[in-house]
Design a protein around this motif. Structure first.
Motif, PDB file in Angstrom:
ATOM      1  N   ALA A 151       0.567  -5.003   4.818  1.00 30.34           N
ATOM      2  CA  ALA A 151       1.411  -6.198   4.866  1.00 30.34           C
ATOM      3  C   ALA A 151       2.849  -5.738   4.657  1.00 30.34           C
ATOM      4  CB  ALA A 151       1.010  -7.187   3.780  1.00 30.34           C
ATOM      5  N   PHE A 152       3.776  -6.495   5.243  1.00 30.90           N
ATOM      6  CA  PHE A 152       5.196  -6.160   5.096  1.00 30.90           C
ATOM      7  C   PHE A 152       5.937  -7.284   4.396  1.00 30.90           C
ATOM      8  CE2 PHE A 152       3.988  -3.342   8.517  1.00 30.90           C
ATOM      9  CZ  PHE A 152       4.687  -2.189   8.212  1.00 30.90           C
ATOM     10  N   PHE A 153       6.928  -6.877   3.623  1.00 28.50           N
ATOM     11  CA  PHE A 153       7.802  -7.790   2.902  1.00 28.50           C
ATOM     12  C   PHE A 153       9.232  -7.416   3.245  1.00 28.50           C
ATOM     13  CE2 PHE A 153       3.861  -7.583   0.721  1.00 28.50           C
ATOM     14  CZ  PHE A 153       3.661  -8.834   0.161  1.00 28.50           C
TER      15      PHE A 153
ATOM     16  N   CYS B 135       2.568   1.334  -2.024  1.00 31.47           N
ATOM     17  CA  CYS B 135       3.265   0.083  -2.333  1.00 31.47           C
ATOM     18  C   CYS B 135       4.716   0.350  -2.726  1.00 31.47           C
ATOM     19  CB  CYS B 135       2.564  -0.658  -3.470  1.00 31.47           C
ATOM     20  SG  CYS B 135       3.287  -2.271  -3.834  1.00 31.47           S
ATOM     21  N   PHE B 136       5.590  -0.515  -2.257  1.00 29.86           N
ATOM     22  CA  PHE B 136       6.999  -0.459  -2.660  1.00 29.86           C
ATOM     23  C   PHE B 136       7.143  -0.699  -4.156  1.00 29.86           C
ATOM     24  CE2 PHE B 136       6.017  -4.774  -1.324  1.00 29.86           C
ATOM     25  CZ  PHE B 136       6.480  -5.536  -2.381  1.00 29.86           C
TER      26      PHE B 136
ATOM     27  N   PRO C 105       6.519  -1.980   3.047  1.00 27.06           N
ATOM     28  CA  PRO C 105       5.075  -2.154   3.261  1.00 27.06           C
ATOM     29  C   PRO C 105       4.257  -2.036   1.975  1.00 27.06           C
ATOM     30  CG  PRO C 105       5.670   0.098   3.714  1.00 27.06           C
ATOM     31  CD  PRO C 105       6.951  -0.624   3.319  1.00 27.06           C
ATOM     32  N   VAL C 106       3.096  -2.641   2.015  1.00 25.99           N
ATOM     33  CA  VAL C 106       2.054  -2.393   1.025  1.00 25.99           C
ATOM     34  C   VAL C 106       0.769  -2.148   1.810  1.00 25.99           C
ATOM     35  CG1 VAL C 106       1.548  -4.856   0.659  1.00 25.99           C
ATOM     36  CG2 VAL C 106       0.859  -3.206  -1.049  1.00 25.99           C
ATOM     37  N   VAL C 107       0.090  -1.058   1.483  1.00 25.95           N
ATOM     38  CA  VAL C 107      -1.171  -0.692   2.134  1.00 25.95           C
ATOM     39  C   VAL C 107      -2.264  -0.900   1.092  1.00 25.95           C
ATOM     40  CG1 VAL C 107      -2.464   1.138   3.290  1.00 25.95           C
ATOM     41  CG2 VAL C 107       0.028   0.987   3.587  1.00 25.95           C
ATOM     42  N   PHE C 108      -3.315  -1.622   1.458  1.00 27.97           N
ATOM     43  CA  PHE C 108      -4.310  -2.035   0.485  1.00 27.97           C
ATOM     44  C   PHE C 108      -5.683  -2.222   1.116  1.00 27.97           C
ATOM     45  CE2 PHE C 108      -2.570  -5.749   2.477  1.00 27.97           C
ATOM     46  CZ  PHE C 108      -3.661  -6.581   2.653  1.00 27.97           C
ATOM     47  N   TYR C 109      -6.672  -2.440   0.271  1.00 26.41           N
ATOM     48  CA  TYR C 109      -8.003  -2.879   0.711  1.00 26.41           C
ATOM     49  C   TYR C 109      -8.684  -3.602  -0.438  1.00 26.41           C
ATOM     50  CZ  TYR C 109     -10.086   1.147  -1.755  1.00 26.41           C
ATOM     51  OH  TYR C 109     -10.474   2.049  -2.703  1.00 26.41           O
ATOM     52  N   VAL C 110      -9.698  -4.369  -0.096  1.00 24.48           N
ATOM     53  CA  VAL C 110     -10.540  -5.020  -1.094  1.00 24.48           C
ATOM     54  C   VAL C 110     -11.837  -4.217  -1.159  1.00 24.48           C
ATOM     55  CG1 VAL C 110     -11.772  -7.124  -1.736  1.00 24.48           C
ATOM     56  CG2 VAL C 110      -9.506  -7.285  -0.670  1.00 24.48           C
ATOM     57  N   ASP C 111     -12.144  -3.714  -2.342  1.00 24.23           N
ATOM     58  CA  ASP C 111     -13.305  -2.853  -2.534  1.00 24.23           C
ATOM     59  C   ASP C 111     -14.603  -3.610  -2.223  1.00 24.23           C
ATOM     60  OD1 ASP C 111     -15.463  -1.358  -3.785  1.00 24.23           O
ATOM     61  OD2 ASP C 111     -13.890  -0.205  -4.781  1.00 24.23           O
ATOM     62  N   PRO C 112     -15.480  -3.015  -1.412  1.00 22.25           N
ATOM     63  CA  PRO C 112     -16.749  -3.661  -1.079  1.00 22.25           C
ATOM     64  C   PRO C 112     -17.628  -3.974  -2.294  1.00 22.25           C
ATOM     65  CG  PRO C 112     -16.349  -1.826   0.402  1.00 22.25           C
ATOM     66  CD  PRO C 112     -15.299  -1.763  -0.676  1.00 22.25           C
TER      67      PRO C 112
END
Length: 177
Positions: free
Chosen positions: A89-91, A123-124, A140-147
């Motif tokens: 996602a971008f901010f 993450c910024f 940007p922030v690079v992420f995921y939701v853990d399964p």
């Protein structure tokens, strides 16, 4: 050893010990929150485990301290993502003052239960951001939701996770009035 000397030494040791506990409490609390996800603290990782056939909505919320003359907002208010997949996602942030200002972002995740499953890769918010007068940047922030969220009976029912950021001036003396 006299009773007064022993009492004084014990008192000094106690004060020294409590000072050490006070000094170490902030980093220890931060580490505890990162490990447990307490209060919506996110996790940090190097890579995502891979997508599974389940999605969740991630909403983005932004705020700035009144002492920081920046405009700060997400490029998208929400994204539908696959659990386990790496996403980005971008901010945007813009310095509205006539002075260079350094800010730092704090973050949390709601519901708080989702914090231990929401993982940031980049993450910024990990570093301070300095913006020149009138400068606008894309962060940007690079992420995921853990399964593993699906293995938690309560957390598996979460349909939307909100990632919230608040920017503060690093040094309030540097903030424009």
């Amino acid at each position: 050893m006299s009773r007064n000397l022993r009492t004084a030494l014990l008192g000094f040791a106690f004060v020294f010990f409590m000072g050490g506990v006070g000094f170490a409490s902030v980093p220890l609390y931060r580490m505890f929150c990162q490990v447990t996800g307490l209060n919506g603290t996110t996790q940090v990782a190097d890579a995502a485990p891979g997508a599974i056939d389940r999605q969740v909505t991630v909403a983005f919320d932004t705020n700035t301290s009144t002492a920081l003359p920046w405009a700060f907002k997400p490029e998208q208010r929400a994204q539908r993502i696959a659990i386990g997949a790496r996403d980005m996602a971008f901010f945007t942030a813009k310095n509205l003052s006539d002075k260079p200002i350094t800010g730092t972002a704090t973050f949390n995740v709601t519901p708080a239960l989702a914090g231990s499953y929401f993982t940031k890769i980049q993450c910024f918010c990990f570093t301070e951001q300095t913006l020149q007068p009138g400068e606008e940047v894309r962060m940007p922030v690079v992420f995921y939701v853990d399964p593993s969220i699906l293995e938690d009976e309560e957390a598996s029912r979460i349909e939307e996770i909100t990632l919230s950021y608040t920017f503060y001036p690093v040094d309030s003396a540097k903030a424009a009035s």
